[in-house]
Design a protein around this motif. Structure first.
Motif, PDB file in Angstrom:
ATOM      1  N   MET A 137       0.830  -1.207   0.000  1.00 43.94           N
ATOM      2  CA  MET A 137       0.000   0.000   0.000  1.00 43.94           C
ATOM      3  C   MET A 137       0.863   1.255   0.000  1.00 43.94           C
ATOM      4  SD  MET A 137      -3.340  -0.780   2.424  1.00 43.94           S
ATOM      5  CE  MET A 137      -2.380  -0.987   3.918  1.00 43.94           C
ATOM      6  N   SER A 138       1.925   1.248   0.806  1.00 43.47           N
ATOM      7  CA  SER A 138       2.782   2.427   0.915  1.00 43.47           C
ATOM      8  C   SER A 138       3.622   2.652  -0.338  1.00 43.47           C
ATOM      9  CB  SER A 138       3.697   2.300   2.136  1.00 43.47           C
ATOM     10  OG  SER A 138       4.599   1.201   1.984  1.00 43.47           O
ATOM     11  N   ARG A 139       3.909   1.580  -1.082  1.00 42.98           N
ATOM     12  CA  ARG A 139       4.735   1.698  -2.288  1.00 42.98           C
ATOM     13  C   ARG A 139       3.921   1.667  -3.578  1.00 42.98           C
ATOM     14  NH1 ARG A 139       7.360   1.678   1.849  1.00 42.98           N
ATOM     15  NH2 ARG A 139       9.598   1.254   2.076  1.00 42.98           N
ATOM     16  N   GLY A 140       2.607   1.455  -3.463  1.00 44.95           N
ATOM     17  CA  GLY A 140       1.776   1.381  -4.663  1.00 44.95           C
ATOM     18  C   GLY A 140       2.077   0.155  -5.502  1.00 44.95           C
ATOM     19  N   LYS A 141       2.299  -0.980  -4.838  1.00 40.20           N
ATOM     20  CA  LYS A 141       2.645  -2.220  -5.522  1.00 40.20           C
ATOM     21  C   LYS A 141       1.435  -3.148  -5.628  1.00 40.20           C
ATOM     22  CE  LYS A 141       7.320  -2.021  -5.836  1.00 40.20           C
ATOM     23  NZ  LYS A 141       8.139  -2.344  -7.021  1.00 40.20           N
ATOM     24  N   VAL A 142       1.256  -3.735  -6.803  1.00 40.16           N
ATOM     25  CA  VAL A 142       0.204  -4.731  -7.010  1.00 40.16           C
ATOM     26  C   VAL A 142       0.603  -6.018  -6.293  1.00 40.16           C
ATOM     27  CG1 VAL A 142      -1.058  -6.098  -8.727  1.00 40.16           C
ATOM     28  CG2 VAL A 142      -0.435  -3.722  -9.223  1.00 40.16           C
ATOM     29  N   ILE A 143      -0.365  -6.695  -5.676  1.00 40.27           N
ATOM     30  CA  ILE A 143      -0.083  -7.957  -5.001  1.00 40.27           C
ATOM     31  C   ILE A 143      -0.810  -9.108  -5.696  1.00 40.27           C
ATOM     32  CG2 ILE A 143       0.355  -6.903  -2.767  1.00 40.27           C
ATOM     33  CD1 ILE A 143      -2.466  -7.715  -1.909  1.00 40.27           C
ATOM     34  N   SER A 144      -0.246 -10.292  -5.572  1.00 42.69           N
ATOM     35  CA  SER A 144      -0.873 -11.511  -6.084  1.00 42.69           C
ATOM     36  C   SER A 144      -1.137 -12.415  -4.889  1.00 42.69           C
ATOM     37  CB  SER A 144       0.046 -12.212  -7.082  1.00 42.69           C
ATOM     38  OG  SER A 144      -0.507 -13.445  -7.504  1.00 42.69           O
ATOM     39  N   ILE A 145      -2.384 -12.833  -4.708  1.00 44.27           N
ATOM     40  CA  ILE A 145      -2.726 -13.647  -3.539  1.00 44.27           C
ATOM     41  C   ILE A 145      -3.343 -14.984  -3.953  1.00 44.27           C
ATOM     42  CG2 ILE A 145      -3.128 -11.586  -2.141  1.00 44.27           C
ATOM     43  CD1 ILE A 145      -6.155 -12.205  -2.318  1.00 44.27           C
ATOM     44  N   LYS A 146      -3.165 -15.964  -3.086  1.00 49.05           N
ATOM     45  CA  LYS A 146      -3.915 -17.214  -3.180  1.00 49.05           C
ATOM     46  C   LYS A 146      -4.994 -17.126  -2.119  1.00 49.05           C
ATOM     47  CE  LYS A 146      -0.539 -20.356  -5.222  1.00 49.05           C
ATOM     48  NZ  LYS A 146       0.190 -21.640  -5.082  1.00 49.05           N
ATOM     49  N   TYR A 147      -6.247 -17.108  -2.584  1.00 50.77           N
ATOM     50  CA  TYR A 147      -7.383 -16.815  -1.705  1.00 50.77           C
ATOM     51  C   TYR A 147      -8.339 -17.987  -1.694  1.00 50.77           C
ATOM     52  CZ  TYR A 147     -11.086 -13.903   0.382  1.00 50.77           C
ATOM     53  OH  TYR A 147     -12.038 -13.371   1.206  1.00 50.77           O
ATOM     54  N   PHE A 148      -8.785 -18.348  -0.478  1.00 47.35           N
ATOM     55  CA  PHE A 148      -9.715 -19.463  -0.357  1.00 47.35           C
ATOM     56  C   PHE A 148     -11.100 -19.014  -0.792  1.00 47.35           C
ATOM     57  CE2 PHE A 148     -12.670 -22.353   1.688  1.00 47.35           C
ATOM     58  CZ  PHE A 148     -12.074 -23.581   1.461  1.00 47.35           C
ATOM     59  N   SER A 149     -11.594 -19.594  -1.879  1.00 49.76           N
ATOM     60  CA  SER A 149     -12.906 -19.249  -2.421  1.00 49.76           C
ATOM     61  C   SER A 149     -13.964 -20.204  -1.882  1.00 49.76           C
ATOM     62  CB  SER A 149     -12.875 -19.320  -3.959  1.00 49.76           C
ATOM     63  OG  SER A 149     -14.173 -19.252  -4.488  1.00 49.76           O
ATOM     64  N   MET A 150     -14.994 -19.651  -1.245  1.00 54.78           N
ATOM     65  CA  MET A 150     -16.094 -20.473  -0.760  1.00 54.78           C
ATOM     66  C   MET A 150     -16.878 -21.054  -1.925  1.00 54.78           C
ATOM     67  SD  MET A 150     -17.348 -18.045   2.395  1.00 54.78           S
ATOM     68  CE  MET A 150     -18.848 -18.981   2.686  1.00 54.78           C
ATOM     69  N   ASN A 151     -16.903 -20.326  -3.034  1.00 52.13           N
ATOM     70  CA  ASN A 151     -17.650 -20.780  -4.206  1.00 52.13           C
ATOM     71  C   ASN A 151     -17.062 -22.062  -4.777  1.00 52.13           C
ATOM     72  OD1 ASN A 151     -19.456 -20.783  -6.364  1.00 52.13           O
ATOM     73  ND2 ASN A 151     -18.214 -19.399  -7.589  1.00 52.13           N
ATOM     74  N   ARG A 152     -15.726 -22.074  -4.905  1.00 48.53           N
ATOM     75  CA  ARG A 152     -15.056 -23.243  -5.492  1.00 48.53           C
ATOM     76  C   ARG A 152     -14.579 -24.238  -4.432  1.00 48.53           C
ATOM     77  NH1 ARG A 152     -11.212 -20.432 -10.152  1.00 48.53           N
ATOM     78  NH2 ARG A 152     -12.823 -19.065 -11.036  1.00 48.53           N
ATOM     79  N   ASN A 153     -14.627 -23.812  -3.175  1.00 48.18           N
ATOM     80  CA  ASN A 153     -14.104 -24.622  -2.082  1.00 48.18           C
ATOM     81  C   ASN A 153     -12.639 -24.990  -2.326  1.00 48.18           C
ATOM     82  OD1 ASN A 153     -14.358 -25.779   0.440  1.00 48.18           O
ATOM     83  ND2 ASN A 153     -14.994 -27.760  -0.357  1.00 48.18           N
ATOM     84  N   SER A 154     -11.910 -24.013  -2.870  1.00 53.20           N
ATOM     85  CA  SER A 154     -10.498 -24.218  -3.173  1.00 53.20           C
ATOM     86  C   SER A 154      -9.814 -22.854  -3.269  1.00 53.20           C
ATOM     87  CB  SER A 154     -10.333 -24.976  -4.496  1.00 53.20           C
ATOM     88  OG  SER A 154     -10.875 -24.220  -5.570  1.00 53.20           O
ATOM     89  N   GLU A 155      -8.502 -22.867  -3.451  1.00 51.45           N
ATOM     90  CA  GLU A 155      -7.754 -21.621  -3.561  1.00 51.45           C
ATOM     91  C   GLU A 155      -7.773 -21.092  -4.995  1.00 51.45           C
ATOM     92  OE1 GLU A 155      -3.808 -22.142  -2.049  1.00 51.45           O
ATOM     93  OE2 GLU A 155      -4.524 -23.274  -0.316  1.00 51.45           O
ATOM     94  N   VAL A 156      -7.893 -19.766  -5.127  1.00 53.35           N
ATOM     95  CA  VAL A 156      -7.828 -19.111  -6.429  1.00 53.35           C
ATOM     96  C   VAL A 156      -6.748 -18.046  -6.355  1.00 53.35           C
ATOM     97  CG1 VAL A 156     -10.236 -19.550  -7.038  1.00 53.35           C
ATOM     98  CG2 VAL A 156      -9.649 -17.471  -5.798  1.00 53.35           C
ATOM     99  N   GLU A 157      -6.101 -17.785  -7.487  1.00 49.69           N
ATOM    100  CA  GLU A 157      -5.055 -16.766  -7.535  1.00 49.69           C
ATOM    101  C   GLU A 157      -5.636 -15.485  -8.105  1.00 49.69           C
ATOM    102  OE1 GLU A 157      -0.365 -16.328  -8.864  1.00 49.69           O
ATOM    103  OE2 GLU A 157      -1.354 -18.297  -8.766  1.00 49.69           O
ATOM    104  N   ILE A 158      -5.429 -14.379  -7.401  1.00 50.28           N
ATOM    105  CA  ILE A 158      -6.012 -13.102  -7.785  1.00 50.28           C
ATOM    106  C   ILE A 158      -4.961 -12.009  -7.673  1.00 50.28           C
ATOM    107  CG2 ILE A 158      -7.975 -11.525  -7.435  1.00 50.28           C
ATOM    108  CD1 ILE A 158      -9.217 -13.651  -5.616  1.00 50.28           C
ATOM    109  N   LYS A 159      -5.004 -11.049  -8.612  1.00 52.24           N
ATOM    110  CA  LYS A 159      -4.150  -9.867  -8.528  1.00 52.24           C
ATOM    111  C   LYS A 159      -4.978  -8.698  -8.005  1.00 52.24           C
ATOM    112  CE  LYS A 159      -0.257 -10.470 -11.657  1.00 52.24           C
ATOM    113  NZ  LYS A 159       0.501  -9.868 -12.787  1.00 52.24           N
TER     114      LYS A 159
END
Length: 325
Positions: free
Chosen positions: A149-171
């Motif tokens: 946030m302080s550097r204005g950098k985009v992040i890539s996360i692995k997020y647990f999706s309740m819809n898919r009941n699995s991890e999804v990768e999001i920018k």
């Protein structure tokens, strides 16, 4: 919310965020800026080293040498708390039983790791969803979010999706993080959906800071965005109302499933659960995990979708029943 609760959430945000403005804190806690200044003074009078930066872009931060650790209870200590919540009930004359249960849920959420077998309720898919994150990487994730946030950098996360009941990768372009009712949230621009979204930090399994740069829009209003989760008549939001069977009433009441959830107990012991969602796919998958212990009351579209899903499942197994008979 009480003043004590506000002070606790304010302290947590100042501890984990590198810098917060008075306006931002006021929007999150739903108070005016004068109240925030009074809260800051209260913390300082309690010898908590809250520092201030004056000027147009001023705000508050907490001395990094000051740190409040989350409680790390032993299994036996946690069992004692759970047993106490069973004994100290309204039926037994304890007036604050509901408050005790909520407090234990918050302690449990920050005290136990994923491998603690005491809460490994395999028969309930919904609980597994709430366990998607773990405390061990929480500090690292918060630290990376603050840095990006302080550097204005985009992040890539692995997020647990309740819809898919699995991890999804999001920018994401991270805008801000905040704590509400003991749950940490991230507001960010999602590259997949091309809009701002809110994420449960505990469901972030991994986070990487990319080399891509973003600029937070000047017209983004935290106050307006948060209001969208509180406004019951916001355009595009779908009202969902479901009834949970009394067999899992306690389990549902103890959890913080969605940011704007409302729970009420019926005279027959069941639980009515209200919330507002942007789309029905994710909550549909979540509700299906409860099987016959939940009934959708509203909207009709969601009720029909689940009916079709059940009918489709019945076709897969109806032959087996006919043969067995």
């Amino acid at each position: 919310m009480s003043k004590f609760s506000h002070l606790l959430e304010l302290l947590l945000m100042l501890q984990y965020k590198e810098f917060s403005t008075a306006a931002e804190l006021a929007d999150i806690l739903e108070v005016d800026k004068k109240t925030i200044y009074r809260y800051i003074e209260n913390l300082q009078l309690s010898n908590i080293p809250v520092e201030s930066k004056k000027g147009r872009y001023g705000g508050f931060y907490i001395n990094k040498d000051f740190y409040i650790k989350y409680p790390k209870l032993e299994m036996e200590e946690m069992q004692a708390l759970l047993l106490a919540s069973k004994i100290l009930s309204k039926e037994n004359g304890f007036f604050y039983s509901d408050e005790l249960k909520k407090a234990i849920v918050k302690i449990k959420g920050c005290s136990l790791n994923e491998d603690d077998s005491l809460f490994d309720f395999k028969e309930n898919v919904a609980f597994e969803m709430r366990k998607a994150g773990n405390l061990e990487n929480f500090n690292d994730i918060i630290s990376k979010i603050n840095y990006s946030m302080s550097r204005g950098k985009v992040i890539s996360i692995k997020y647990f999706s309740m819809n898919r009941n699995s991890e999804v990768e999001i920018k994401l372009n991270p805008y801000t993080i905040f704590c509400k009712n003991g749950i940490w949230y991230l507001i960010a621009y999602c590259h997949s959906t091309n809009r701002e979204r809110i994420f449960d930090v505990c469901r972030i399994k991994q986070l990487k800071i990319t080399n891509d740069i973003f600029i937070k829009p000047r017209n983004f209003s935290l106050k307006d965005y948060l209001k969208s989760f509180r406004n019951l008549h916001l355009e595009g939001k779908i009202r969902v109302k479901v009834k949970f069977n009394k067999a899992i009433t306690e389990f549902i009441e103890e959890g913080k499933w969605l940011m704007d959830q409302q729970i009420e107990k019926t005279s027959d012991g069941n639980t009515i659960f209200h919330t507002f969602v942007n789309e029905l796919g994710e909550i549909k998958s979540w509700l299906l995990g409860f099987g016959t212990k939940v009934e959708v009351l509203e909207p009709e579209e969601l009720r029909n979708d689940i009916h079709k899903e059940i009918a489709g499942m019945a076709k897969l197994y109806i032959k087996d029943f006919m043969i067995s008979e």
